[in-house]
Design a protein around this motif. Structure first.
Motif, PDB file in Angstrom:
ATOM      1  N   MET A   1       0.840  -1.170   0.000  1.00 45.35           N
ATOM      2  CA  MET A   1       0.000   0.000   0.000  1.00 45.35           C
ATOM      3  C   MET A   1       0.892   1.242   0.000  1.00 45.35           C
ATOM      4  SD  MET A   1      -2.639   1.269   2.979  1.00 45.35           S
ATOM      5  CE  MET A   1      -3.954   0.160   2.574  1.00 45.35           C
ATOM      6  N   THR A   2       0.601   2.201  -0.856  1.00 45.69           N
ATOM      7  CA  THR A   2       1.350   3.448  -0.916  1.00 45.69           C
ATOM      8  C   THR A   2       0.846   4.400   0.159  1.00 45.69           C
ATOM      9  OG1 THR A   2       1.591   3.191  -3.298  1.00 45.69           O
ATOM     10  CG2 THR A   2       2.000   5.384  -2.401  1.00 45.69           C
ATOM     11  N   PRO A   3       1.757   4.897   1.013  1.00 41.73           N
ATOM     12  CA  PRO A   3       1.319   5.812   2.065  1.00 41.73           C
ATOM     13  C   PRO A   3       0.724   7.087   1.483  1.00 41.73           C
ATOM     14  CG  PRO A   3       3.534   5.006   2.522  1.00 41.73           C
ATOM     15  CD  PRO A   3       3.171   4.554   1.134  1.00 41.73           C
ATOM     16  N   LYS A   4      -0.351   7.576   2.095  1.00 38.66           N
ATOM     17  CA  LYS A   4      -0.956   8.848   1.726  1.00 38.66           C
ATOM     18  C   LYS A   4      -0.728   9.814   2.877  1.00 38.66           C
ATOM     19  CE  LYS A   4      -5.014   7.002   1.154  1.00 38.66           C
ATOM     20  NZ  LYS A   4      -6.436   6.843   0.977  1.00 38.66           N
ATOM     21  N   ALA A   5      -0.386  11.041   2.536  1.00 34.52           N
ATOM     22  CA  ALA A   5      -0.141  12.055   3.559  1.00 34.52           C
ATOM     23  C   ALA A   5      -1.464  12.549   4.130  1.00 34.52           C
ATOM     24  CB  ALA A   5       0.637  13.225   2.954  1.00 34.52           C
ATOM     25  N   PRO A   6      -1.438  13.077   5.361  1.00 36.74           N
ATOM     26  CA  PRO A   6      -2.632  13.716   5.905  1.00 36.74           C
ATOM     27  C   PRO A   6      -3.113  14.804   4.955  1.00 36.74           C
ATOM     28  CG  PRO A   6      -0.982  13.471   7.611  1.00 36.74           C
ATOM     29  CD  PRO A   6      -0.336  13.075   6.304  1.00 36.74           C
ATOM     30  N   THR A   7      -4.380  15.146   5.016  1.00 32.32           N
ATOM     31  CA  THR A   7      -4.979  16.046   4.049  1.00 32.32           C
ATOM     32  C   THR A   7      -4.442  17.471   4.093  1.00 32.32           C
ATOM     33  OG1 THR A   7      -6.794  16.391   5.601  1.00 32.32           O
ATOM     34  CG2 THR A   7      -7.114  14.753   3.868  1.00 32.32           C
ATOM     35  N   ASP A   8      -4.045  17.988   5.246  1.00 27.67           N
ATOM     36  CA  ASP A   8      -3.572  19.363   5.284  1.00 27.67           C
ATOM     37  C   ASP A   8      -2.193  19.473   5.941  1.00 27.67           C
ATOM     38  OD1 ASP A   8      -5.501  18.506   7.142  1.00 27.67           O
ATOM     39  OD2 ASP A   8      -5.643  20.460   8.065  1.00 27.67           O
ATOM     40  N   VAL A   9      -1.243  18.740   5.374  1.00 27.71           N
ATOM     41  CA  VAL A   9       0.129  18.824   5.857  1.00 27.71           C
ATOM     42  C   VAL A   9       0.748  20.086   5.264  1.00 27.71           C
ATOM     43  CG1 VAL A   9       2.412  17.764   5.824  1.00 27.71           C
ATOM     44  CG2 VAL A   9       0.396  16.339   6.037  1.00 27.71           C
ATOM     45  N   PRO A  10       1.244  20.979   6.111  1.00 29.65           N
ATOM     46  CA  PRO A  10       1.871  22.187   5.572  1.00 29.65           C
ATOM     47  C   PRO A  10       3.170  21.847   4.854  1.00 29.65           C
ATOM     48  CG  PRO A  10       2.111  22.095   7.963  1.00 29.65           C
ATOM     49  CD  PRO A  10       1.259  20.932   7.550  1.00 29.65           C
ATOM     50  N   THR A  11       3.466  22.586   3.802  1.00 34.08           N
ATOM     51  CA  THR A  11       4.729  22.369   3.105  1.00 34.08           C
ATOM     52  C   THR A  11       5.863  23.102   3.803  1.00 34.08           C
ATOM     53  OG1 THR A  11       4.180  24.197   1.620  1.00 34.08           O
ATOM     54  CG2 THR A  11       3.652  21.962   0.863  1.00 34.08           C
ATOM     55  N   ILE A  12       5.513  24.122   4.575  1.00 32.87           N
ATOM     56  CA  ILE A  12       6.497  24.794   5.422  1.00 32.87           C
ATOM     57  C   ILE A  12       5.939  24.792   6.847  1.00 32.87           C
ATOM     58  CG2 ILE A  12       7.478  26.243   3.603  1.00 32.87           C
ATOM     59  CD1 ILE A  12       5.773  28.546   4.712  1.00 32.87           C
ATOM     60  N   LEU A  42      -8.994   6.436  16.668  1.00 35.16           N
ATOM     61  CA  LEU A  42      -9.142   7.353  15.538  1.00 35.16           C
ATOM     62  C   LEU A  42      -7.788   7.565  14.859  1.00 35.16           C
ATOM     63  CD1 LEU A  42     -10.683   9.384  13.778  1.00 35.16           C
ATOM     64  CD2 LEU A  42     -10.394  11.059  15.629  1.00 35.16           C
ATOM     65  N   LEU A  43      -6.755   7.784  15.649  1.00 38.13           N
ATOM     66  CA  LEU A  43      -5.403   7.939  15.083  1.00 38.13           C
ATOM     67  C   LEU A  43      -4.962   6.675  14.348  1.00 38.13           C
ATOM     68  CD1 LEU A  43      -3.615   9.974  17.847  1.00 38.13           C
ATOM     69  CD2 LEU A  43      -3.488  10.471  15.400  1.00 38.13           C
ATOM     70  N   VAL A  44      -5.224   5.524  14.927  1.00 38.67           N
ATOM     71  CA  VAL A  44      -4.870   4.265  14.266  1.00 38.67           C
ATOM     72  C   VAL A  44      -5.602   4.153  12.931  1.00 38.67           C
ATOM     73  CG1 VAL A  44      -5.110   1.748  14.387  1.00 38.67           C
ATOM     74  CG2 VAL A  44      -4.197   3.013  16.344  1.00 38.67           C
ATOM     75  N   ASP A  45      -6.895   4.452  12.922  1.00 39.66           N
ATOM     76  CA  ASP A  45      -7.668   4.374  11.681  1.00 39.66           C
ATOM     77  C   ASP A  45      -7.123   5.322  10.613  1.00 39.66           C
ATOM     78  OD1 ASP A  45      -9.312   2.456  12.854  1.00 39.66           O
ATOM     79  OD2 ASP A  45     -10.947   3.883  13.272  1.00 39.66           O
ATOM     80  N   LEU A  46      -6.831   6.566  10.999  1.00 43.61           N
ATOM     81  CA  LEU A  46      -6.271   7.526  10.045  1.00 43.61           C
ATOM     82  C   LEU A  46      -4.926   7.042   9.508  1.00 43.61           C
ATOM     83  CD1 LEU A  46      -7.077  10.903  11.868  1.00 43.61           C
ATOM     84  CD2 LEU A  46      -8.129  10.040   9.750  1.00 43.61           C
ATOM     85  N   VAL A 154      -1.717  14.283  14.242  1.00 45.88           N
ATOM     86  CA  VAL A 154      -2.273  14.483  15.589  1.00 45.88           C
ATOM     87  C   VAL A 154      -3.335  15.584  15.557  1.00 45.88           C
ATOM     88  CG1 VAL A 154      -1.759  15.253  17.943  1.00 45.88           C
ATOM     89  CG2 VAL A 154      -0.222  13.657  16.798  1.00 45.88           C
ATOM     90  N   VAL A 155      -3.037  16.684  14.888  1.00 46.61           N
ATOM     91  CA  VAL A 155      -3.986  17.803  14.814  1.00 46.61           C
ATOM     92  C   VAL A 155      -5.270  17.373  14.111  1.00 46.61           C
ATOM     93  CG1 VAL A 155      -4.375  20.077  13.765  1.00 46.61           C
ATOM     94  CG2 VAL A 155      -2.255  19.612  15.028  1.00 46.61           C
ATOM     95  N   GLU A 156      -5.144  16.671  13.000  1.00 48.32           N
ATOM     96  CA  GLU A 156      -6.329  16.196  12.286  1.00 48.32           C
ATOM     97  C   GLU A 156      -7.189  15.305  13.184  1.00 48.32           C
ATOM     98  OE1 GLU A 156      -7.660  13.536   8.404  1.00 48.32           O
ATOM     99  OE2 GLU A 156      -5.548  14.072   8.632  1.00 48.32           O
ATOM    100  N   ALA A 157      -6.547  14.401  13.913  1.00 49.70           N
ATOM    101  CA  ALA A 157      -7.294  13.505  14.802  1.00 49.70           C
ATOM    102  C   ALA A 157      -7.984  14.301  15.913  1.00 49.70           C
ATOM    103  CB  ALA A 157      -6.367  12.446  15.391  1.00 49.70           C
ATOM    104  N   LEU A 158      -7.300  15.259  16.511  1.00 49.87           N
ATOM    105  CA  LEU A 158      -7.914  16.070  17.566  1.00 49.87           C
ATOM    106  C   LEU A 158      -9.092  16.878  17.014  1.00 49.87           C
ATOM    107  CD1 LEU A 158      -4.788  17.251  19.561  1.00 49.87           C
ATOM    108  CD2 LEU A 158      -6.722  15.946  20.473  1.00 49.87           C
ATOM    109  N   GLU A 159      -8.952  17.428  15.817  1.00 52.91           N
ATOM    110  CA  GLU A 159     -10.044  18.179  15.209  1.00 52.91           C
ATOM    111  C   GLU A 159     -11.262  17.283  15.000  1.00 52.91           C
ATOM    112  OE1 GLU A 159      -7.509  21.547  12.743  1.00 52.91           O
ATOM    113  OE2 GLU A 159      -8.001  19.648  11.740  1.00 52.91           O
ATOM    114  N   ARG A 160     -11.042  16.090  14.479  1.00 53.51           N
ATOM    115  CA  ARG A 160     -12.155  15.150  14.262  1.00 53.51           C
ATOM    116  C   ARG A 160     -12.748  14.698  15.591  1.00 53.51           C
ATOM    117  NH1 ARG A 160     -11.100  11.174   9.155  1.00 53.51           N
ATOM    118  NH2 ARG A 160     -10.328  12.753   7.706  1.00 53.51           N
ATOM    119  N   PHE A 161     -11.891  14.457  16.580  1.00 53.43           N
ATOM    120  CA  PHE A 161     -12.350  14.027  17.897  1.00 53.43           C
ATOM    121  C   PHE A 161     -13.249  15.095  18.526  1.00 53.43           C
ATOM    122  CE2 PHE A 161     -11.669  13.777  22.525  1.00 53.43           C
ATOM    123  CZ  PHE A 161     -12.144  12.497  22.758  1.00 53.43           C
ATOM    124  N   ILE A 162     -12.826  16.334  18.460  1.00 53.00           N
ATOM    125  CA  ILE A 162     -13.605  17.443  19.028  1.00 53.00           C
ATOM    126  C   ILE A 162     -14.921  17.622  18.282  1.00 53.00           C
ATOM    127  CG2 ILE A 162     -13.662  19.965  19.282  1.00 53.00           C
ATOM    128  CD1 ILE A 162     -10.625  19.755  20.015  1.00 53.00           C
TER     129      ILE A 162
END
Length: 164
Positions: A1-12, A42-46, A154-162
């Motif tokens: 499986m090819t890894p996919k990056a989180p949806t909003d990873v900053p480039t800087i 949730l983190l494991v699933d992501l 981590v941020v994405e998971a916390l946002e979804r959790f909240i």
């Protein structure tokens, strides 16, 4: 499986102000054992969706409430988790924010913190669990990706959790 990056990873790397605002926004009303399980799974699933070779750790008041190591992670990831977690515990802020604050002053955490880099790592991936009215009560940490991606996961998971 090819890894996919989180949806909003900053480039800087985000600025100090952006990271501080992120931490204020991601304050929780409470954090129970069941919450630790829900956030951890949730983190494991992501991470699984992305084929991310990470280890995940959630600690509250010095007690490990959740830990998972996904395929491709190594014992080194657990060592990084411990080093990044110690930064959050010492500074009550995300490990990425602490490293960014040092860089914003024209230096590095390793050069100027006076802390042993074998014990502390101000690299992205450790985030404070902050509860309204109580302050920082624990940490959620991801290790195994480049530091901005660890932090973003981590941020994405916390946002979804909240958002619930």
């Amino acid at each position: 499986m090819t890894p996919k990056a989180p949806t909003d990873v900053p480039t800087i790397a985000p600025s100090v102000a952006e990271l501080e605002a992120q931490e204020r926004r991601l304050t929780l009303p409470h954090f129970t054992y069941d919450d630790a399980w829900a956030l951890g799974t949730l983190l494991v699933d992501l991470a699984r969706e992305r084929g991310a070779p990470v280890a995940i750790d959630i600690t509250r008041s010095g007690q490990q409430l959740f830990h998972a190591a996904l395929p491709g992670s190594t014992p080194d990831n657990d060592a990084w988790i411990a080093r990044k977690r110690r930064v959050v515990e010492r500074y009550a802020a995300s490990s990425l924010l602490i490293g960014t604050r040092f860089r914003a002053k024209g230096t590095t955490f390793e050069a100027d913190s006076r802390l042993d880099p074998d014990v502390y790592a101000a690299h992205g991936g450790a985030f404070p669990i902050t509860v309204e009215g109580a302050g920082v009560i624990g940490t959620v940490v991801v290790s195994g990706l480049p530091q901005l991606e660890d932090h973003a996961l981590v941020v994405e998971a916390l946002e979804r959790f909240i958002a619930g």
